[in-house]
Scaffold this active site. Sequence first.
Site, PDB file in Angstrom:
ATOM      1  N   LYS A  10      36.676 -40.232   3.712  1.00 33.91           N
ATOM      2  CA  LYS A  10      37.055 -40.926   2.483  1.00 33.91           C
ATOM      3  C   LYS A  10      37.300 -42.409   2.751  1.00 33.91           C
ATOM      4  CE  LYS A  10      41.109 -40.071   0.385  1.00 33.91           C
ATOM      5  NZ  LYS A  10      41.872 -41.226  -0.171  1.00 33.91           N
ATOM      6  N   SER A  11      38.029 -42.705   3.820  1.00 35.86           N
ATOM      7  CA  SER A  11      38.358 -44.094   4.137  1.00 35.86           C
ATOM      8  C   SER A  11      37.112 -44.920   4.419  1.00 35.86           C
ATOM      9  CB  SER A  11      39.297 -44.143   5.348  1.00 35.86           C
ATOM     10  OG  SER A  11      40.509 -43.484   5.079  1.00 35.86           O
ATOM     11  N   GLY A  86      45.160 -44.799  -4.638  1.00 34.70           N
ATOM     12  CA  GLY A  86      45.826 -45.969  -4.072  1.00 34.70           C
ATOM     13  C   GLY A  86      44.870 -46.823  -3.265  1.00 34.70           C
ATOM     14  N   SER A 160      52.160 -50.354   3.620  1.00 33.23           N
ATOM     15  CA  SER A 160      50.775 -49.894   3.607  1.00 33.23           C
ATOM     16  C   SER A 160      49.886 -50.839   4.395  1.00 33.23           C
ATOM     17  CB  SER A 160      50.262 -49.795   2.164  1.00 33.23           C
ATOM     18  OG  SER A 160      48.896 -49.458   2.139  1.00 33.23           O
ATOM     19  N   ASP A 323      48.753 -39.359   6.797  1.00 29.63           N
ATOM     20  CA  ASP A 323      48.065 -38.299   6.070  1.00 29.63           C
ATOM     21  C   ASP A 323      48.109 -36.965   6.804  1.00 29.63           C
ATOM     22  OD1 ASP A 323      47.476 -39.922   3.957  1.00 29.63           O
ATOM     23  OD2 ASP A 323      45.417 -40.341   4.555  1.00 29.63           O
ATOM     24  N   ARG A 401      46.579 -33.534  -0.706  1.00 26.61           N
ATOM     25  CA  ARG A 401      46.936 -33.190   0.672  1.00 26.61           C
ATOM     26  C   ARG A 401      47.990 -32.080   0.729  1.00 26.61           C
ATOM     27  NH1 ARG A 401      43.582 -35.819   3.395  1.00 26.61           N
ATOM     28  NH2 ARG A 401      43.013 -37.960   2.930  1.00 26.61           N
ATOM     29  N   LYS A 427      40.060 -34.886  -5.373  1.00 30.40           N
ATOM     30  CA  LYS A 427      40.385 -36.284  -5.069  1.00 30.40           C
ATOM     31  C   LYS A 427      39.771 -36.725  -3.747  1.00 30.40           C
ATOM     32  CE  LYS A 427      44.429 -39.252  -4.268  1.00 30.40           C
ATOM     33  NZ  LYS A 427      44.080 -40.372  -5.162  1.00 30.40           N
TER      34      LYS A 427
END
Length: 440
Positions: A10-11, A86, A160, A323, A401, A427
């Site tokens: 995803k990242s 986010g 973050s 995560d 998650r 998601k």
Amino acid sequence: MITLQAPASKSVSHRTLIAASLARGASLVHHALSSADLERTRAILRTAGAVMDDMGGGSWRVSGMEHGPEGGSAEHPADCDVGESGTTCRLLTAVLAAGHGAFRIHGAERMHERPVGALTNALQSLGARVLFEGKEGYPPLVLEACGLCGNSVDMSMDASSQYLSGLLLAAPLGREPLCVSLTGKKVVSWPYVGLTLQVMEDFGIAFHVEEKREEVWHDVPWRSVKEARPGELRITVLPGAYRNGEYSVEGDWSGASYLLAAGAVGRESVLVTGLRKDSLQGDAVILDILRRMGAAVEYRQDGILVSPSKLSGIRVDMGDCPDLVPTVAMAAAYAEGDTRMENIAHLRIKECDRLFACAAELARAGVQVEEEADALTVHGLGPNVPSFDEDTVFSTYNDHRIAMAVSLLGLGRGQRVRVDDAAVVRKSFPDFWNVWSALA
């Protein structure tokens, strides 16, 4: 042995599609994740001027923006709905600020409770205008962009790493080199910045990283930076064009963590394919954590094999891999003794308060947990984890998650876990339940 395929990262998917959208000309991006978060990112990039054609099978043909992101007028800003993502919000808020025009950035209700003030303060110092519609420092907001100016900015990473990643992705569109200096009290999730730098390098962007040693700044290879400290690291990005080309997204260690942990706590060995052993993803540390707990882990030519093992509690700093906390928390129920996870206060501003959620759902399964402001201690019961009532429904807190992690609670007991919202996994890992069904 059960063989399972890791989902696409995803990242890396977010970062690669953003870079391709900022490149001039057409690029091919292969094995990109198809999920709700990525749908939001693609939609906003299209709104800003990129053209994306779905080639099927996770491949996309991306025609980049000719002149950077283009927004609307102050009276009619471009609509940028980030949903519950986010990553989309923070990365694209910075990238859009490097363009021209007005953009209205908003999302789901929970998204409006997640702070962006550290990022918007930096963007305003670089020439952007930010108008908050509600609480200062939180979406929804209107961003009025006229390109990035200024040659230096400070950035805190207390909450973050995505603030810094967004600035770095936007910086090549600026009119002059941009030097970003780390400030604040601590740095969380640094490996995600490494992923950003990797994608930028792949797309031909020039930058250099400096560390301060004995009050003197020294250039260092960016891959050598394993831990960043406030006041001791800065990154300078040079203006330049992203290079179009053909790129492929690697497998996702965050999504694969549930599959790998299943091999340790379940009844059969699990072979996970599609992961890079040399990945820069911070969540690749899941293998080290499982090993420390006593899991049998084997790198093979065809994937990574994790086998059922006797697990023991450990103490671990998870500031760089937040995560993984739900995964490790649920696996810790099957370890003998206490597992203490520290430096994780920033998990309280994710899709839900993940510390509270983990503690509550473990308690629902009969496992005692101590929740602190920035730590979680799971009192593992080893093979004596009690069975839960078959009618038990675990809460997901609208968090993908949590939904995937609680599925681990049934493996060691051969029980089926029911959740209140199975669809929430779309998601980040839409095919999760189909993949997981092989373990049932």
